[in-house]
Design an enzyme around this catalytic site. Structure first.
Site, PDB file in Angstrom:
ATOM      1  N   TRP A   1       0.803  -1.223   0.000  1.00 49.25           N
ATOM      2  CA  TRP A   1       0.000   0.000   0.000  1.00 49.25           C
ATOM      3  C   TRP A   1       0.833   1.269   0.000  1.00 49.25           C
ATOM      4  O   TRP A   1       0.384   2.322  -0.437  1.00 49.25           O
ATOM      5  CB  TRP A   1      -0.911   0.029   1.225  1.00 49.25           C
ATOM      6  N   ASP A   2       2.072   1.171   0.513  1.00 45.28           N
ATOM      7  CA  ASP A   2       2.848   2.397   0.700  1.00 45.28           C
ATOM      8  C   ASP A   2       3.276   3.016  -0.622  1.00 45.28           C
ATOM      9  O   ASP A   2       3.613   4.200  -0.666  1.00 45.28           O
ATOM     10  CB  ASP A   2       4.036   2.172   1.633  1.00 45.28           C
TER      11      ASP A   2
ATOM     12  N   LYS B   1       3.197   1.376  16.254  1.00 44.52           N
ATOM     13  CA  LYS B   1       4.418   1.141  15.485  1.00 44.52           C
ATOM     14  C   LYS B   1       4.710   2.322  14.569  1.00 44.52           C
ATOM     15  O   LYS B   1       5.861   2.709  14.380  1.00 44.52           O
ATOM     16  CB  LYS B   1       4.249  -0.127  14.652  1.00 44.52           C
ATOM     17  N   GLN B   2       3.640   2.883  13.985  1.00 44.87           N
ATOM     18  CA  GLN B   2       3.841   3.877  12.933  1.00 44.87           C
ATOM     19  C   GLN B   2       2.615   4.764  12.836  1.00 44.87           C
ATOM     20  O   GLN B   2       1.529   4.383  13.241  1.00 44.87           O
ATOM     21  CB  GLN B   2       4.045   3.151  11.618  1.00 44.87           C
TER      22      GLN B   2
ATOM     23  N   GLU C   1       0.826  -1.373  12.397  1.00 45.75           N
ATOM     24  CA  GLU C   1       0.893  -2.837  12.446  1.00 45.75           C
ATOM     25  C   GLU C   1       0.966  -3.390  13.865  1.00 45.75           C
ATOM     26  O   GLU C   1       1.078  -4.601  14.046  1.00 45.75           O
ATOM     27  CB  GLU C   1       2.073  -3.326  11.585  1.00 45.75           C
TER      28      GLU C   1
END
Lengths: 531, 531
Positions: A103-104, A334-335, A230
Site C-alpha cells: 500500500w505504501d 508502530k507507525q 501494524e
C-alpha cells in the site's frame, strides 16, 4: 588504452525470448551508433529535466540537503521505468519483501511522483488497473462487492499468508483511490480518468458498501479492519480507514457524475451512487469525548498502556521481542496511523483536536516502521513544533544512508525516501492538496535559512522559496501565460507567470507544549548535529 | 473347546521399559489367578458401583435414555484411569485433535466427574498441577505473572500454533480454577486443596492482575482476549472471561485465607490478596443499555449482522466456507459464550437480562461446535422453554451416536458427552452449585414423565427424582446419619438420611416467547421423534 563496453538489459514476463533478445540487440545497435558521449548526453538531458523540477534546496543542514537528493534519485530510479509494473517496496535495489509492492507505493510514492514525474504515477496506477480482474475475483472470493486489491503482490494475486496483517488492511483500496484522485487533480489527465481512473474509483467504492454496515442509529461502520499501524490489528472503525473510505466513496460518486458513459459501462446506477454518498455521509468517526482525542480505532484510548518504563533499547523493534498478543491489545503504536489521517485527511480535523491527537500519539509511537518519521515531521511542522519537525526530517531522509533500521542491505526503503520529499514539502512547506485545492503554510526551523522546491501542477511548474520571514511563489510554463490559484497560510493568492508573489510568514503559537515520545524513542536532535 | 486369552497393557512416559514389562507380567499373573470369572466379577462390581451413582433414568424418550448411558460410559472410560494424565478431547477413542487436551475438559468434563467419580476429577487437576512449571515459564515468556496454561497440549507445552484462537483464549486459566473450586466445594478434599488447589488458584489469579488493566475511571479490563466462541477472536472484555476471572481472583483470595501457610510458601502477601480482590471488585462487565443485552465482547451488539438469509445448508459449518475475516467481524456465534456465562456464572445475572440475553444469542448461534447444544439446553430449561430444552438435550446426547458433526470417525466428543449429563441434570434438574451452595429447579418438558439422577456431595449420595408435578430428594450415606442443605426452586430444604423430601414444582411463565434460531439452525424437534 580505453575500453568502452556497452551492456543492454531486457526483460519481460509476456514477450517471447526471441523478442526480448531482439530488443536487446536493437538497444546495443542504437548505443553503438550513439556512442558513449551520445548515451551520456541523453542521460544528462533526462536527469537535468528531472532535477530542474524535482530538486529541493536546503540551506543550513548540508547532511539533509545531500540525503534528500539521494532520496529523490532513488524514487526516480524506482518509478520512472516501472511502465505498467508495480513500484516495489525496495524498488530494484534489493531482495527485501521478495520484490512485492504494498500500500505504501500509493500512499507515499505516488503523491510525490504526481508532482515530479506524473507519467510515472499514471503508469503505476495503470498497472493497478490492469490487475482489476484479479482484485474483483478476490473480492468475490471473500464475499464482497467491487475490488479487493492484494496486500502484497507482484502480478496482482494476494501473496500475503497472514490475513490479520494483510487482507484485513482494507484501507489499501482507499489508498489507491486517493492516489487516483490526487493524480487527476494535479494533472487534469482526463484520458487516464476515462481509461483507468473511473473504474478504479468505482470498484474500490463498491467494496465499502458491501463490507461495512449501518448500526441501529444509522451510523456506518467498517468493523474488523487493520489500519496502517501494524501493532494494532482487526479492530473496529479505524479512523484513517474510515476517513479514506469516505473520500473514496465521494470521489467515485463525483467521477461517475463527470463520466456518465464510463459509469454506465460499469453498470453504475443512480441508486448505487446514492448508496455511496449515504455511506460517506454516515461514516462513523470515533472520538473520545473525555480526552478530546480521536482513538486510532474504536476503544483505543481505553486499552492497556504499554509499559515503556520496562522496555530498554534491546526491546526494539518490539515485534522481534514481544508477542503480537500483547502488542495488539495495548496502546503502543508502530507507525503513524491516526497521525497519517491528520496529514492526508487533515481537512476532516479541527486544529485543537489535531494538536491533542498529535501529542497523544507521540507519547505512544515507537517508529519501528520506516513509514512514520516523515508523517510525524509533517504534523510537527503544521502544529508549530518546528525543531521536532526538523528532527523527524533528519530521520526520514537518513533512513537508508545511516541504515537506521539496520536492514538497508535488503534494499532501500522507497516509500520512506519518497516520504523524505513529503517531510520537506508537506512538512516545512506545508503543502496540501485536499480536494484539488493547492495550499501552502511554510515555516522553517531555526537552523534552516532557506528551502526551495518545485512541483508540477497541470503542466505548469510552481517554484516555492521559503526564507525565515517570507515565502516566494513563482510560476513557470512552457505554454504561454498561465495563472494558478493557491493558498498561503489561509490567504488566497493568484500566481501568474508574469511575476513572483511574496508573502510574509505569520508567527505561530503551538496549542500544546512540545510533544514527548516514549523513553528513548525520540528522534535524534538535529540541533546536536547541524553546524 | 474354550480358549481364554488374557491381555495386559502397560504404558509410561517416565518409567523404564523393564518396569513397564514387570507391571504387565504382574497384571497377567494376577489375572491368571483371578481367572475370567474373577476379572468379570471385579469389572461388574466396579461398573455397578459407578452406575449406582451415575445412572440417569428418563421415562418418555427411550432414545435419549439410551444415549445418555452411552455418554456416561464414555466419560467414565476417558476419565477413570487418566491417573495424572490429561483427559483428551477424544479420550482414547480416536486420533482427532492429535490426542490433545483443551479447556473443555475442565469446563465440561470435570464438573461431571466431580459429582460421579470425584477421584478422577482430582487426578485430572493434579495433572494440571504437575504442569505448573511449564505454565509459569510460558507466562514469563509472554511477559505475564503467574501461570499461562496451554490451549492444547499433551505434556504441558503449548502446542497451538495460531495464537488468536489459542494463547489469546486466556479464559482457560479461569476454567481450571473453576474446576478446582467446584471440586473442593463438592468434596471438601482439603488434602487436594493443600497439595494442588491453592497453588492452581494462586497462579491463575496472578495472571489476571498482570494481564488486565484499570481504565481512568477505575474499571478493570481484560483486553485482547478470545472467549469460548471461536467465531470471535482477540476482542475486549469478553463477559464469560471477565466473570470467570473475577471468580478466580476471589477464589484465590479465599483459598489463601483458608491455607495461610500454603499461601506464604507461594509468597502471597496481604498486598497481593488485596490486589486480587480489588481487580475482582472493579471487573468491567459490558452491557448494552439500549438493548438490555450483554454483548459477548465489548461492542459486539453493534457489530455487523451475519447475512443468514444468504446462507444455505451447504454453508455450514461456516468456518469451512467463509473467511475468518468475516466471521470474526460479524455477530455470528459458533457456540455458547455469553450463554455459557449465563449457566456457569448465572448468579451474576438478573433473570430479565438472562431471558433477553438468551433470546438475543439464540438468533445468532449456529452451533458449528459440539460444545453448545448442552449449554443452550440448560438455559432454555431455566428460562421455561422446556420443549426447546428437550430438543437441545436430544442434540447433545446424540452428537456421536447420530454423528451430527460428521466427524465421530475421529473419536467421540468427550466434553459434549459430559454435556449430555449437564443438559439433563443442570438443564431439566436445574442443578447449580454456585459458591458451594447446591440448588435445584427441576422442570420437565411435556413428553418426559420422570427424570431421576444422583450425585455425590461430600461423600453422601443425593438422589433426585423429578415427575411432572413434584420432585423428591433422597439422601443415602454409608457413614451413619447425615443431612444436606439445598435449595428447591429457591426454597431452602434440609434433606436427611431419615426420610425423603417431596416438594411441588411451581409453574413458570417464560419472560420471552420461545427463542428463535438462525434459519435452518434450530435443533431437531423431539416432538417429531418421541413416540
Amino acid at each position: 588504452m580505453r575500453l568502452v563496453k556497452l551492456v543492454a538489459y531486457g526483460w519481460s514476463s509476456r514477450r517471447s525470448r526471441p523478442a526480448i533478445r531482439d530488443q536487446v540487440v536493437a538497444a546495443l545497435a542504437g548505443a553503438r551508433i550513439e556512442g558513449w558521449d551520445g548515451l551520456l548526453a541523453a542521460q544528462r538531458a533526462y536527469l537535468d529535466t528531472f532535477w530542474d523540477g524535482a530538486d529541493i534546496e536546503l540551506d543550513g543542514d548540508a547532511e539533509v540537503q545531500q540525503a534528500v537528493r539521494f532520496a529523490m534519485f532513488h524514487v526516480l530510479q524506482a518509478g520512472a521505468r516501472a511502465q505498467k509494473r508495480p513500484i516495489a517496496a525496495k524498488g530494484l535495489t534489493g531482495a527485501g519483501y521478495d520484490g512485492h509492492v504494498f500500500w505504501d507505493t500509493e500512499r507515499y510514492v505516488l503523491p510525490v511522483l504526481t508532482y515530479l514525474q506524473p507519467r510515472a504515477a499514471a503508469e503505476a496506477l495503470r498497472w493497478r488497473h490492469a490487475t482489476l480482474d484479479l482484485a474483483r475475483e478476490r473480492a468475490a472470493t471473500l464475499g464482497w462487492a467491487g475490488a479487493a486489491f492484494p496486500w502484497r503482490t507482484i502480478r496482482g494475486h494476494e501473496c500475503s499468508g497472514y490475513w490479520p496483517a494483510g487482507t484485513a488492511a482494507v484501507h489499501l483500496g482507499a489508498d489507491i483511490a486517493d492516489a487516483v484522485v490526487r493524480y487527476l487533480n494535479a494533472t487534469g489527465d482526463t484520458a487516464f480518468e476515462r481509461d483507468a481512473g473511473v473504474e478504479l474509483l468505482v470498484e474500490t467504492a463498491r467494496l465499502w458498501v458491501s463490507f461495512g454496515h449501518y448500526d441501529r442509529h444509522g451510523a456506518f461502520h467498517l468493523g474488523g479492519v487493520t489500519g496502517p499501524d501494524e501493532y494494532t490489528a482487526v479492530a473496529d472503525d479505524n479512523v484513517y480507514t474510515n476517513l479514506m473510505a469516505r473520500r473514496n466513496l465521494t470521489a467515485a460518486a463525483d467521477a461517475a457524475a463527470r463520466q456518465p458513459d464510463r459509469a454506465a459501462a460499469l453498470a453504475v446506477t443512480g441508486q448505487e451512487v446514492a448508496a455511496w454518498r449515504a455511506a460517506a455521509a454516515a461514516m462513523s468517526i470515533p472520538y473520545d469525548d473525555e480526552l478530546g482525542v480521536h482513538p486510532q480505532v474504536r476503544g483505543f484510548t481505553v486499552m492497556k498502556e504499554w509499559d515503556f518504563a520496562a522496555a530498554g533499547p534491546g526491546d526494539y523493534p518490539l515485534m522481534l521481542h514481544h508477542p503480537y498478543l500483547d502488542l495488539y491489545r495495548t496502546q503502543v503504536v508502530k507507525q503513524a496511523d491516526l497521525v497519517l489521517a491528520l496529514h492526508w485527511c487533515g481537512d476532516a480535523f479541527d486544529p485543537a483536536d489535531k494538536a491533542r491527537d498529535f501529542a497523544y500519539y507521540e507519547r505512544r509511537t515507537v517508529r519501528d516502521s520506516s513509514l512514520s518519521a516523515c508523517t510525524q515531521a509533517i504534523l510537527a511542522a503544521e502544529l508549530g513544533h518546528l525543531e521536532l519537525a526538523h528532527d523527524y526530517i533528519g530521520e526520514a531522509v537518513l533512513m537508508d544512508l545511516h541504515d537506521l533500521h539496520r536492514n538497508t542491505r535488503d534494499g532501500v526503503h522507497i516509500a520512506s525516501l519518497a516520504g523524505a520529499w513529503l517531510s520537506l514539502v508537506a512538512g516545512l512547506g506545508g503543502m496540501r492538496d485536499h480536494d484539488g485545492a493547492l495550499s501552502f503554510a511554510p515555516r522553517l526551523p531555526c537552523r534552516i535559512d532557506r528551502l526551495a522546491f518545485s512541483l508540477l501542477w497541470r503542466g505548469h511548474r510552481l517554484h516555492v522559496t521559503v526564507r525565515p520571514g517570507e515565502a516566494v511563489y513563482t510560476l513557470r510554463t512552457g505554454r504561454g501565460d498561465a495563472e494558478l490559484t493557491l493558498s498561503h497560510h489561509g490567504e488566497r493568492l493568484v500566481v501568474t507567470t508574469a511575476a513572483a508573489v511574496r508573502r510574509p510568514i505569520p508567527p505561530i503559537t503551538p496549542l500544546t507544549g512540545t510533544p514527548v515520545q516514549p523513553p528513548g524513542r525520540g528522534p535524534a536532535h538535529r540541533s546536536d548535529l547541524v553546524r
